[in-house]
Design a protein around this motif. Structure first.
Motif, PDB file in Angstrom:
ATOM      1  N   PRO A   1     -68.561   4.287   2.148  1.00 44.95           N
ATOM      2  CA  PRO A   1     -68.638   3.830   0.757  1.00 44.95           C
ATOM      3  C   PRO A   1     -67.331   4.134   0.030  1.00 44.95           C
ATOM      4  O   PRO A   1     -66.605   5.073   0.383  1.00 44.95           O
ATOM      5  N   ASP A   2     -67.027   3.355  -0.990  1.00 44.27           N
ATOM      6  CA  ASP A   2     -65.817   3.581  -1.776  1.00 44.27           C
ATOM      7  C   ASP A   2     -65.850   4.948  -2.448  1.00 44.27           C
ATOM      8  O   ASP A   2     -66.907   5.435  -2.871  1.00 44.27           O
ATOM      9  N   LEU A   3     -64.684   5.558  -2.553  1.00 41.42           N
ATOM     10  CA  LEU A   3     -64.524   6.730  -3.411  1.00 41.42           C
ATOM     11  C   LEU A   3     -64.312   6.227  -4.837  1.00 41.42           C
ATOM     12  O   LEU A   3     -63.403   5.432  -5.086  1.00 41.42           O
ATOM     13  N   SER A   4     -65.140   6.695  -5.760  1.00 45.87           N
ATOM     14  CA  SER A   4     -65.044   6.207  -7.134  1.00 45.87           C
ATOM     15  C   SER A   4     -65.476   7.299  -8.090  1.00 45.87           C
ATOM     16  O   SER A   4     -66.484   7.972  -7.879  1.00 45.87           O
ATOM     17  N   GLY A   5     -64.661   7.511  -9.115  1.00 48.36           N
ATOM     18  CA  GLY A   5     -64.977   8.508 -10.128  1.00 48.36           C
ATOM     19  C   GLY A   5     -64.108   9.740 -10.004  1.00 48.36           C
ATOM     20  O   GLY A   5     -63.255   9.847  -9.117  1.00 48.36           O
ATOM     21  N   GLN A   6     -64.322  10.678 -10.907  1.00 50.87           N
ATOM     22  CA  GLN A   6     -63.528  11.907 -10.929  1.00 50.87           C
ATOM     23  C   GLN A   6     -64.154  12.955 -10.019  1.00 50.87           C
ATOM     24  O   GLN A   6     -65.365  13.156 -10.023  1.00 50.87           O
ATOM     25  N   LEU A   7     -63.315  13.605  -9.229  1.00 56.34           N
ATOM     26  CA  LEU A   7     -63.744  14.680  -8.357  1.00 56.34           C
ATOM     27  C   LEU A   7     -62.821  15.864  -8.580  1.00 56.34           C
ATOM     28  O   LEU A   7     -61.601  15.741  -8.452  1.00 56.34           O
ATOM     29  N   ASN A   8     -63.391  17.002  -8.942  1.00 52.48           N
ATOM     30  CA  ASN A   8     -62.611  18.209  -9.190  1.00 52.48           C
ATOM     31  C   ASN A   8     -62.451  18.976  -7.882  1.00 52.48           C
ATOM     32  O   ASN A   8     -63.439  19.415  -7.279  1.00 52.48           O
ATOM     33  N   ILE A   9     -61.209  19.126  -7.447  1.00 53.11           N
ATOM     34  CA  ILE A   9     -60.908  19.728  -6.151  1.00 53.11           C
ATOM     35  C   ILE A   9     -60.046  20.965  -6.355  1.00 53.11           C
ATOM     36  O   ILE A   9     -58.977  20.891  -6.973  1.00 53.11           O
ATOM     37  N   TYR A  10     -60.509  22.097  -5.851  1.00 56.51           N
ATOM     38  CA  TYR A  10     -59.664  23.282  -5.756  1.00 56.51           C
ATOM     39  C   TYR A  10     -58.990  23.216  -4.391  1.00 56.51           C
ATOM     40  O   TYR A  10     -59.656  23.295  -3.351  1.00 56.51           O
ATOM     41  N   LEU A  11     -57.682  23.066  -4.389  1.00 50.75           N
ATOM     42  CA  LEU A  11     -56.917  22.860  -3.165  1.00 50.75           C
ATOM     43  C   LEU A  11     -56.045  24.077  -2.900  1.00 50.75           C
ATOM     44  O   LEU A  11     -55.113  24.367  -3.649  1.00 50.75           O
ATOM     45  N   GLY A  12     -56.353  24.785  -1.835  1.00 51.62           N
ATOM     46  CA  GLY A  12     -55.612  25.992  -1.488  1.00 51.62           C
ATOM     47  C   GLY A  12     -54.434  25.676  -0.604  1.00 51.62           C
ATOM     48  O   GLY A  12     -54.585  25.315   0.556  1.00 51.62           O
ATOM     49  N   GLY A  13     -53.225  25.812  -1.126  1.00 51.54           N
ATOM     50  CA  GLY A  13     -52.027  25.565  -0.325  1.00 51.54           C
ATOM     51  C   GLY A  13     -51.741  24.083  -0.209  1.00 51.54           C
ATOM     52  O   GLY A  13     -51.246  23.462  -1.129  1.00 51.54           O
ATOM     53  N   GLY A  14     -52.088  23.504   0.923  1.00 55.06           N
ATOM     54  CA  GLY A  14     -51.908  22.068   1.084  1.00 55.06           C
ATOM     55  C   GLY A  14     -50.679  21.676   1.867  1.00 55.06           C
ATOM     56  O   GLY A  14     -50.115  20.602   1.666  1.00 55.06           O
ATOM     57  N   GLU A  15     -50.219  22.570   2.799  1.00 55.33           N
ATOM     58  CA  GLU A  15     -49.100  22.223   3.680  1.00 55.33           C
ATOM     59  C   GLU A  15     -47.887  21.719   2.900  1.00 55.33           C
ATOM     60  O   GLU A  15     -47.362  20.639   3.156  1.00 55.33           O
ATOM     61  N   GLY A  16     -47.481  22.495   1.932  1.00 58.29           N
ATOM     62  CA  GLY A  16     -46.266  22.164   1.198  1.00 58.29           C
ATOM     63  C   GLY A  16     -46.342  20.873   0.414  1.00 58.29           C
ATOM     64  O   GLY A  16     -45.337  20.205   0.220  1.00 58.29           O
ATOM     65  N   GLY A  17     -47.540  20.505  -0.031  1.00 61.11           N
ATOM     66  CA  GLY A  17     -47.698  19.293  -0.813  1.00 61.11           C
ATOM     67  C   GLY A  17     -48.156  18.091  -0.023  1.00 61.11           C
ATOM     68  O   GLY A  17     -48.472  17.052  -0.606  1.00 61.11           O
ATOM     69  N   LEU A  18     -48.224  18.205   1.312  1.00 63.91           N
ATOM     70  CA  LEU A  18     -48.610  17.058   2.124  1.00 63.91           C
ATOM     71  C   LEU A  18     -50.054  16.646   1.866  1.00 63.91           C
ATOM     72  O   LEU A  18     -50.392  15.460   1.930  1.00 63.91           O
TER      73      LEU A  18
END
Length: 387
Positions: A74-91
């Motif tokens: 299904p499509d991703l639609s709407g706002q999703l609040n994500i706590y992102l730890g690190g993230g491989e230097g922005g990747l």
């Protein structure tokens, strides 16, 4: 939990095949999310499969790719609040941007901080009545487990995560989305694969490594490795190993990419690092004399994961679960494999650079949920003077 020795496998050069340049086949699909040609209005073209894939010699010669496609969900639609730890230097934020190209109505609201800090924040918020975040996406299993152990996550549906091996989705409280294997980058001008010990307990007494090993005690992945050693061998044996390594002249570095570069430069004969740092060195310097060895059944063979979990109390359950399903699509797994050089979590996407598959490695028998005792590891490293 057990710590093993040799299992009869050969110690071959794993990165020797990294230069293979044959194209990767995409089974059962045409490799396109859409035609990628824009709509004639000047709007940017939506993402294609190749937009998710990295470039360079590392991606070739890997066979066909199978798995759930973005178009199957299904499509991703709407706002999703994500706590992102690190993230491989922005990747990882680049991956979110690609999802945004596919789904213009998807609005990821990201808080980017170290995983351990976000885990603490989630626990504080949940104990006060509920977290602001819908999804916690962390770069280590310990932080995911620390949140899940407090009962702050929702179990993920089987149809979302069943493709992931059981050990990387304990009780479906969270799921791994990309893996990293502990490895030993070594300088091929100074060592052969057979000279790299098969267990880390042998390293302090190996003459070829004396005064020529690198480690990064302040680095989270190294601390997870030491935590695994404590689980397997106990605190006293681990404390003795750390002391013995210092006596053998182990040199400290700020991170494991620096270690891998130092190995390639001949400054070190070998070091302790996640597997992908050697591939990043190779991507920048194809002729660098660096390769990887993997130990067997001990903490040095730990496979840790970046993963995601849905937080208790979210009002966006369907969107959060669908987002995690997207992280396990062929497109996202190809992104992790070819851009971050991580191990894919789904069997239909091969690793890059001539790496052995996950099921060809010999990791220790450890429940990744137990890697949450980082505090005890930091105390041990401080007591021994490694920190």
């Amino acid at each position: 939990m057990t710590e093993g020795g040799r299992d009869g496998r050969s110690r071959r050069r794993f990165l020797a095949a990294a230069g293979a340049a044959s194209a990767t086949a995409l089974a059962g699909c045409n490799g396109i999310l859409n035609d990628g040609g824009g709509d004639g209005t000047g709007a940017p073209a939506a993402a294609t499969f190749d937009d998710f894939r990295g470039s360079g010699a590392n991606i070739g010669g890997r066979g066909e790719i199978t798995g759930t496609r973005v178009a199957d969900l299904p499509d991703l639609s709407g706002q999703l609040n994500i706590y992102l730890g690190g993230g491989e230097g922005g990747l990882y934020t680049d991956l979110l941007s690609l999802f945004g190209q596919v789904y213009p109505d998807f609005e990821p609201n990201v808080r980017l901080e170290p995983s351990t800090q976000l885990a603490s924040k989630i626990r504080e918020e949940q104990s006060a009545g509920g977290s602001f975040a819908d999804v916690f996406w962390a770069v280590d299993a310990g932080s995911l487990a620390a949140v899940a152990s407090e009962g702050y996550t929702r179990a993920l549906p089987d149809d979302v995560v069943e493709v992931v091996p059981d050990q990387f989705r304990p009780d479906n409280a969270w799921t791994g989305v990309a893996g990293r294997a502990r490895a030993v980058p070594y300088n091929t001008d100074q060592l052969s694969a057979s000279e790299v010990p098969d267990t880390v307990r042998e390293f302090p007494d190996t003459a070829a490594l004396r005064d020529s090993m690198g480690w990064a005690p302040t680095y989270g992945s190294f601390q997870a490795f030491v935590t695994a050693m404590r689980l397997l061998r106990g605190d006293e044996a681990t404390r003795q190993w750390v002391t013995d390594m210092q006596d053998a002249g182990a040199a400290g570095y700020a991170n494991e990419f620096l270690i891998s570069n130092a190995v390639a430069d001949g400054e070190l004969a070998a070091g302790f690092a996640n597997h992908y740092y050697a591939l990043r060195v190779k991507a920048q310097r194809p002729d660098a004399p660096i390769d990887l060895a993997f130990t067997s059944g001990d903490a040095g063979a730990l496979i840790n994961v970046s993963g995601a979990e849905v937080l208790e109390g979210t009002e966006r359950v369907d969107l959060a679960e669908n987002f995690i399903a997207h992280l396990l699509t062929a497109e996202a797994q190809e992104f992790f494999a070819t851009r971050t050089f991580a191990y894919p979590m789904v069997p239909g996407v091969p690793p890059v650079g001539g790496l052995p598959r996950v099921d060809e490695l010999s990791p220790p028998d450890i429940d990744l949920r137990q890697l949450d005792d980082v505090g005890g590891t930091i105390d041990l490293l401080r007591e021994t003077g490694a920190l």
